[in-house]
Design a protein around this motif. Structure first.
Motif, short mmCIF file in Angstrom:
data_model
loop_
_atom_site.label_atom_id
_atom_site.label_comp_id
_atom_site.label_asym_id
_atom_site.label_seq_id
_atom_site.Cartn_x
_atom_site.Cartn_y
_atom_site.Cartn_z
N TYR A 82 -57.86 -27.07 -41.18
CA TYR A 82 -59.04 -27.23 -40.41
C TYR A 82 -59.81 -25.87 -40.00
N LYS A 83 -60.91 -25.76 -40.01
CA LYS A 83 -61.64 -24.43 -39.75
C LYS A 83 -62.70 -24.55 -38.80
N SER A 84 -62.77 -23.46 -37.84
CA SER A 84 -64.08 -23.42 -36.98
C SER A 84 -64.20 -22.07 -37.05
N SER A 85 -65.57 -21.71 -36.66
CA SER A 85 -65.95 -20.47 -36.36
C SER A 85 -67.21 -20.20 -35.50
N THR A 86 -67.20 -19.03 -34.74
CA THR A 86 -68.36 -18.77 -34.37
C THR A 86 -69.11 -17.40 -34.46
N GLU A 87 -70.35 -17.36 -33.90
CA GLU A 87 -70.83 -15.79 -34.14
C GLU A 87 -71.63 -15.55 -33.00
N ARG A 88 -70.95 -14.53 -32.33
CA ARG A 88 -71.85 -13.93 -31.00
C ARG A 88 -72.00 -12.45 -30.98
N SER A 89 -73.07 -12.28 -30.23
CA SER A 89 -73.32 -10.66 -30.11
C SER A 89 -71.91 -10.04 -29.20
N VAL A 90 -71.74 -8.83 -29.58
CA VAL A 90 -70.72 -8.18 -28.71
C VAL A 90 -70.88 -7.88 -27.47
N ALA A 91 -72.30 -8.02 -27.18
CA ALA A 91 -72.57 -7.70 -25.82
C ALA A 91 -72.35 -8.84 -25.06
N LYS B 251 -70.50 -6.94 -39.82
CA LYS B 251 -71.21 -6.34 -40.59
C LYS B 251 -71.77 -4.87 -40.21
N LYS B 252 -71.82 -4.11 -41.07
CA LYS B 252 -71.98 -2.74 -40.68
C LYS B 252 -73.54 -2.71 -40.10
N TYR B 253 -73.82 -2.20 -38.88
CA TYR B 253 -74.99 -1.73 -38.10
C TYR B 253 -75.35 -3.17 -37.63
N ASN B 254 -74.64 -4.13 -37.32
CA ASN B 254 -74.93 -5.21 -36.73
C ASN B 254 -73.89 -5.68 -35.33
N ASP B 255 -74.59 -6.25 -34.70
CA ASP B 255 -73.93 -6.36 -33.50
C ASP B 255 -73.24 -7.76 -33.38
N LYS B 256 -72.96 -8.53 -34.32
CA LYS B 256 -72.84 -10.13 -34.37
C LYS B 256 -71.21 -9.84 -34.64
N TYR B 257 -70.24 -10.49 -33.95
CA TYR B 257 -69.04 -10.75 -33.86
C TYR B 257 -68.59 -12.04 -34.65
N ASN B 258 -68.12 -12.14 -35.61
CA ASN B 258 -67.79 -13.27 -36.43
C ASN B 258 -66.26 -13.76 -36.18
N LEU B 259 -66.05 -14.75 -35.60
CA LEU B 259 -64.57 -15.12 -35.29
C LEU B 259 -64.24 -16.39 -36.06
N PHE C 9 -69.24 -9.98 -24.98
CA PHE C 9 -68.03 -9.60 -24.56
C PHE C 9 -67.44 -8.30 -23.90
N ILE C 10 -68.48 -7.23 -23.91
CA ILE C 10 -68.48 -6.11 -23.51
C ILE C 10 -69.41 -5.81 -22.55
N ASP C 11 -69.08 -5.18 -21.17
CA ASP C 11 -70.05 -4.88 -20.36
C ASP C 11 -70.83 -3.62 -20.58
N VAL C 12 -71.83 -3.08 -19.76
CA VAL C 12 -72.70 -1.82 -20.02
C VAL C 12 -71.60 -0.71 -20.12
N ASN C 13 -70.41 -0.60 -19.52
CA ASN C 13 -69.54 0.55 -19.46
C ASN C 13 -68.67 0.48 -20.62
N GLY C 14 -68.72 -0.43 -21.51
CA GLY C 14 -67.69 -0.66 -22.53
C GLY C 14 -66.44 -1.00 -22.32
N VAL C 15 -66.39 -2.05 -21.14
CA VAL C 15 -65.14 -2.72 -20.79
C VAL C 15 -65.16 -3.91 -21.39
N ILE C 16 -64.16 -4.40 -21.85
CA ILE C 16 -63.78 -5.56 -22.51
C ILE C 16 -63.85 -6.71 -21.32
N ILE C 17 -64.42 -7.88 -21.67
CA ILE C 17 -64.52 -9.03 -20.49
C ILE C 17 -63.67 -10.04 -20.96
N PRO C 18 -62.55 -9.91 -20.41
CA PRO C 18 -61.34 -11.17 -21.00
C PRO C 18 -61.79 -12.57 -20.56
N GLU C 19 -62.27 -12.77 -19.52
CA GLU C 19 -62.72 -14.09 -19.17
C GLU C 19 -63.62 -14.76 -20.40
#
Length: 193
Positions: A152-161, A133-141, A163-173
């Motif tokens: 069959y469906k499954s979902s999760t909602e997590r903050s983008v924080a 959602k706009k202006y929201n930090d939640k990533y819904n997968l 998945f991303i470190d303070v420098n803006g680098v994606i954390i693949p693990e």
């Protein structure tokens, strides 16, 4: 913006983005999820959903080119009926494209096919979609798996924080762990029924 700097540990290019750009964050996370689904599980990517959109866009561009060329060879007063037909057709095609994206694609960014190694069972189709959602930090997968007539469906909602470190680098693990959790839960659901 995505970067291509090599990380020292795993020799994969690290993905750096502007962490304040919600669209760039969502797209980078989608790409990372797709990478895990295709590379880790060795599924085959199916492009038919994207091909449908490209076909509609190609048809619309062809109509626009016909209008342009017709008006070039037969200037305006003579070309008016053809221009009206082309503009109307283009408008209808854009409406169909909007409906296709809204109701057929539904935010799906990857469709992957899991083939049976023995070749006896039918293919299993995995779909991944996401939204923020706009202006929201939640990533819904959202993951969906189609096996035969069952879905069959499954979902999760997590903050983008997460998945991303303070420098803006994606954390693949972290992304791989989340994808693995959803994938394993859907595999168990599918086998239980």
């Amino acid at each position: 913006m995505a970067g291509g700097k090599e990380s020292a540990d795993n020799k994969k290019p690290e993905v750096k983005i502007d962490k304040w750009d919600g669209s760039a964050v969502k797209n980078a996370l989608d790409d990372a999820v797709k990478e895990v689904l295709i590379r880790k599980y060795n599924y085959i990517e199916n492009f038919s959903l994207m091909d449908g959109r490209l076909a509609l866009c190609g048809l619309a561009v062809s109509v626009a080119i016909v209008a342009l060329l017709w008006d070039f060879f037969y200037p305006f007063p003579t070309s008016k009926p053809v221009l009206v037909a082309c503009v109307s057709t283009y408008f209808v095609l854009m409406g169909i494209l909007t409906l296709y994206i809204t109701y057929k694609e539904k935010g799906i960014f990857v469709v992957a096919i899991q083939r049976d190694p023995a070749g006896f069972d039918p293919d299993i189709t995995w779909e991944a979609s996401s939204y923020m959602k706009k202006y929201n930090d939640k990533y819904n997968l959202v993951f969906s798996v189609k096996s035969g007539n069952n879905t069959y469906k499954s979902s999760t909602e997590r903050s983008v924080a997460n998945f991303i470190d303070v420098n803006g680098v994606i954390i693949p693990e972290t992304i791989e762990a989340v994808v693995k959790t959803i994938h394993d839960s859907l595999t168990v659901q599918r086998k239980d029924k």
